[in-house]
Design a protein around this motif. Structure first.
Motif, mmCIF file in Angstrom:
data_model
loop_
_atom_site.group_PDB
_atom_site.id
_atom_site.type_symbol
_atom_site.label_atom_id
_atom_site.label_comp_id
_atom_site.label_asym_id
_atom_site.label_seq_id
_atom_site.Cartn_x
_atom_site.Cartn_y
_atom_site.Cartn_z
ATOM 1 N N GLY A 1 -6.163 -33.980 2.091
ATOM 2 C CA GLY A 1 -7.601 -34.093 2.303
ATOM 3 C C GLY A 1 -8.068 -33.174 3.414
ATOM 4 O O GLY A 1 -7.416 -33.034 4.440
ATOM 5 N N ASN A 2 -9.202 -32.535 3.183
ATOM 6 C CA ASN A 2 -9.825 -31.721 4.220
ATOM 7 C C ASN A 2 -10.846 -32.605 4.927
ATOM 8 O O ASN A 2 -11.966 -32.792 4.449
ATOM 9 N N VAL A 3 -10.444 -33.166 6.054
ATOM 10 C CA VAL A 3 -11.263 -34.165 6.743
ATOM 11 C C VAL A 3 -12.582 -33.576 7.215
ATOM 12 O O VAL A 3 -13.649 -34.193 7.079
ATOM 13 N N GLU A 4 -12.544 -32.371 7.770
ATOM 14 C CA GLU A 4 -13.761 -31.753 8.305
ATOM 15 C C GLU A 4 -14.807 -31.541 7.216
ATOM 16 O O GLU A 4 -15.974 -31.918 7.372
ATOM 17 N N ASP A 5 -14.400 -30.949 6.089
ATOM 18 C CA ASP A 5 -15.341 -30.718 5.001
ATOM 19 C C ASP A 5 -15.787 -32.028 4.370
ATOM 20 O O ASP A 5 -16.928 -32.153 3.904
ATOM 21 N N SER A 6 -14.907 -33.028 4.338
ATOM 22 C CA SER A 6 -15.269 -34.327 3.778
ATOM 23 C C SER A 6 -16.343 -35.005 4.612
ATOM 24 O O SER A 6 -17.332 -35.522 4.085
ATOM 25 N N GLU A 7 -16.162 -35.011 5.924
ATOM 26 C CA GLU A 7 -17.135 -35.654 6.805
ATOM 27 C C GLU A 7 -18.465 -34.927 6.768
ATOM 28 O O GLU A 7 -19.532 -35.546 6.846
ATOM 29 N N ARG A 8 -18.416 -33.608 6.635
ATOM 30 C CA ARG A 8 -19.644 -32.829 6.596
ATOM 31 C C ARG A 8 -20.434 -33.096 5.320
ATOM 32 O O ARG A 8 -21.660 -33.180 5.334
ATOM 33 N N SER A 9 -19.730 -33.233 4.196
ATOM 34 C CA SER A 9 -20.404 -33.381 2.907
ATOM 35 C C SER A 9 -20.640 -34.830 2.489
ATOM 36 O O SER A 9 -21.484 -35.109 1.646
ATOM 37 N N GLY A 10 -19.862 -35.752 3.046
ATOM 38 C CA GLY A 10 -19.960 -37.144 2.634
ATOM 39 C C GLY A 10 -19.151 -37.456 1.393
ATOM 40 O O GLY A 10 -19.202 -38.581 0.882
ATOM 41 N N ASN A 11 -18.413 -36.462 0.880
ATOM 42 C CA ASN A 11 -17.565 -36.639 -0.298
ATOM 43 C C ASN A 11 -16.101 -36.535 0.110
ATOM 44 O O ASN A 11 -15.798 -36.237 1.254
ATOM 45 N N ALA A 12 -15.200 -36.783 -0.835
ATOM 46 C CA ALA A 12 -13.777 -36.586 -0.585
ATOM 47 C C ALA A 12 -13.416 -35.183 -1.050
ATOM 48 O O ALA A 12 -13.610 -34.848 -2.224
ATOM 49 N N VAL A 13 -12.933 -34.354 -0.128
ATOM 50 C CA VAL A 13 -12.561 -32.979 -0.434
ATOM 51 C C VAL A 13 -11.044 -32.884 -0.351
ATOM 52 O O VAL A 13 -10.474 -33.014 0.735
ATOM 53 N N TRP A 14 -10.398 -32.683 -1.495
ATOM 54 C CA TRP A 14 -8.938 -32.634 -1.562
ATOM 55 C C TRP A 14 -8.476 -31.237 -1.970
ATOM 56 O O TRP A 14 -8.939 -30.693 -2.976
ATOM 57 N N ASP A 15 -7.569 -30.676 -1.195
ATOM 58 C CA ASP A 15 -6.949 -29.396 -1.532
ATOM 59 C C ASP A 15 -5.610 -29.671 -2.224
ATOM 60 O O ASP A 15 -4.780 -30.417 -1.706
ATOM 61 N N VAL A 16 -5.423 -29.051 -3.375
ATOM 62 C CA VAL A 16 -4.266 -29.328 -4.228
ATOM 63 C C VAL A 16 -3.487 -28.042 -4.472
ATOM 64 O O VAL A 16 -4.069 -27.005 -4.781
ATOM 65 N N THR A 17 -2.178 -28.098 -4.303
ATOM 66 C CA THR A 17 -1.314 -26.974 -4.676
ATOM 67 C C THR A 17 -0.272 -27.484 -5.665
ATOM 68 O O THR A 17 0.336 -28.530 -5.455
ATOM 69 N N THR A 18 -0.105 -26.732 -6.743
ATOM 70 C CA THR A 18 0.875 -27.084 -7.774
ATOM 71 C C THR A 18 1.836 -25.927 -7.963
ATOM 72 O O THR A 18 1.407 -24.795 -8.203
ATOM 73 N N THR A 19 3.119 -26.190 -7.814
ATOM 74 C CA THR A 19 4.135 -25.158 -8.013
ATOM 75 C C THR A 19 5.081 -25.575 -9.121
ATOM 76 O O THR A 19 5.395 -26.760 -9.283
ATOM 77 N N VAL A 20 5.521 -24.590 -9.901
ATOM 78 C CA VAL A 20 6.501 -24.806 -10.962
ATOM 79 C C VAL A 20 7.732 -23.980 -10.620
ATOM 80 O O VAL A 20 7.631 -22.771 -10.380
ATOM 81 N N ASP A 21 8.890 -24.627 -10.564
ATOM 82 C CA ASP A 21 10.121 -23.962 -10.159
ATOM 83 C C ASP A 21 11.256 -24.280 -11.116
ATOM 84 O O ASP A 21 11.265 -25.318 -11.784
ATOM 85 N N THR A 22 12.219 -23.393 -11.122
ATOM 86 C CA THR A 22 13.529 -23.672 -11.708
ATOM 87 C C THR A 22 14.512 -23.728 -10.557
ATOM 88 O O THR A 22 14.155 -23.484 -9.403
ATOM 89 N N ASP A 23 15.766 -24.055 -10.846
ATOM 90 C CA ASP A 23 16.774 -24.070 -9.780
ATOM 91 C C ASP A 23 16.900 -22.700 -9.117
ATOM 92 O O ASP A 23 17.300 -22.595 -7.959
#
Length: 331
Positions: A75-97
């Motif tokens: 969660g990006n707390v600063e942007d969430s408090e500023r906007s009044g919404n929940a702002v979530w930053d998501v990273t998705t990685t796909v790996d093999t061994d």
């Protein structure tokens, strides 16, 4: 004789009245305000399974490889408090061994960062605060609070659109019961990519703007009814390349019939679901019922005691010398 009211009976009556007022206040005011998505979330979900992946060193698709998908949500707390919404930053990685462990997530087989902004109460997407991509639907990463036994529009980030997930009953995950939803995605064109012509059966062309296609063998999600938290997730992604205007897949980038939550991820999701749903149940059900029952009993007993009171003898009324005639002294 007359009756007097004891302080104890008044205290019981007052306390009972207070609890009767508190009970609906907890259920109708406090509980809805407690059911909000957090702004300081920091959680990681790991999926594993086997399938085919495109080996960039060998320039070919290799089968039966262990695949690990890691999804981190912060969660990006600063942007969430500023906007009044929940702002979530998501990273998705796909790996093999081959690419694990990676010092830099950019070294993964696939790396996708994005931002989801949602209304903290309804879970609906809010289009602000650098949201990327333009997310739609009712659910993504989690369902709304108080999940219903119906179909939901789930956002599929690879598809770039929503998928209908249908309710399929209940299922236990690590001994905890949740609502089960399933869905799938038919082969769909999602974009284009410049690749060597030989990858899409056009060896005479050095570069080709190939079509990217995506399908999903099947989603299976098990969700905590109270909080909407996903306690088990399974997906079957298939990503391929086709020649421009082609009718069939020419190269497979990723194909797995089942990538699912690891046991560790399941246990952590269940732990958090139990904790959060327990808190909501305490505020929304347990405390209001307890306060209501105790309020009725205390108010009833206090009312009876006030009505009965204590009997005390009447005090004689002193005579009023200013109005009573005084006897005349005679000699």
């Amino acid at each position: 004789m007359r009756r007097t009211t004891s302080p104890f009976s008044l205290i019981m009556l007052g306390l009972g009245t207070f609890l009767l007022v508190l009970a609906p206040l907890l259920a109708w005011y406090v509980q809805p305000r407690a059911a909000v998505n957090p702004i300081d979330i920091d959680t990681t979900a790991v999926y594993t399974g086997r399938g085919s992946v495109f080996d960039t060193d060998r320039i070919e698709t290799v089968p039966d490889r262990k695949i690990t998908v890691t999804q981190r949500v912060r969660g990006n707390v600063e942007d969430s408090e500023r906007s009044g919404n929940a702002v979530w930053d998501v990273t998705t990685t796909v790996d093999t061994d081959k690419s694990l462990p990676a010092a830099d997530p950019h070294d993964a087989l696939d790396f996708v960062p994005h931002r989801w902004v949602m209304d903290r109460k309804t879970n609906r997407p809010v289009h602000c605060c650098g949201e990327k991509p333009y997310i739609e639907g009712e659910a993504y990463l989690k369902f709304p609070f108080d999940v219903q036994k119906r179909s939901y529009q789930w956002w599929d980030n690879t598809l770039g659109d929503t998928v209908v997930l249908r309710y399929r009953g209940t299922e236990k995950v690590q001994g905890y019961t949740g609502y089960k939803f399933t869905g799938s995605v038919p082969p769909t064109r999602t974009g284009t990519r410049m690749v060597p012509g030989s990858l899409v059966d056009q060896p005479e062309r050095p570069q080709v703007l190939a079509e990217e296609w995506y399908a999903n063998h099947g989603f299976e999600l098990v969700v905590d009814q109270a909080t909407g938290r996903v306690i088990y997730a399974q997906t079957g992604p298939k990503r391929t390349l086709r020649a421009p205007g082609g009718k069939k897949d020419a190269a497979v980038l990723l194909d797995s019939r089942k990538l699912s939550f690891t046991t560790e991820t399941q246990k952590e999701a269940v732990r958090q679901a139990k904790r959060d749903s327990g808190q909501l149940r305490l505020v929304g059900t347990t405390l209001p019922i307890g306060a209501g029952v105790a309020g009725v009993l205390l108010a009833a007993v206090g009312g009876v005691l006030v009505a009965r009171g204590r009997k005390e003898p009447e005090q004689p009324t002193p005579s009023d010398t200013s109005t009573t005639p005084q006897p005349t002294l005679t000699m």
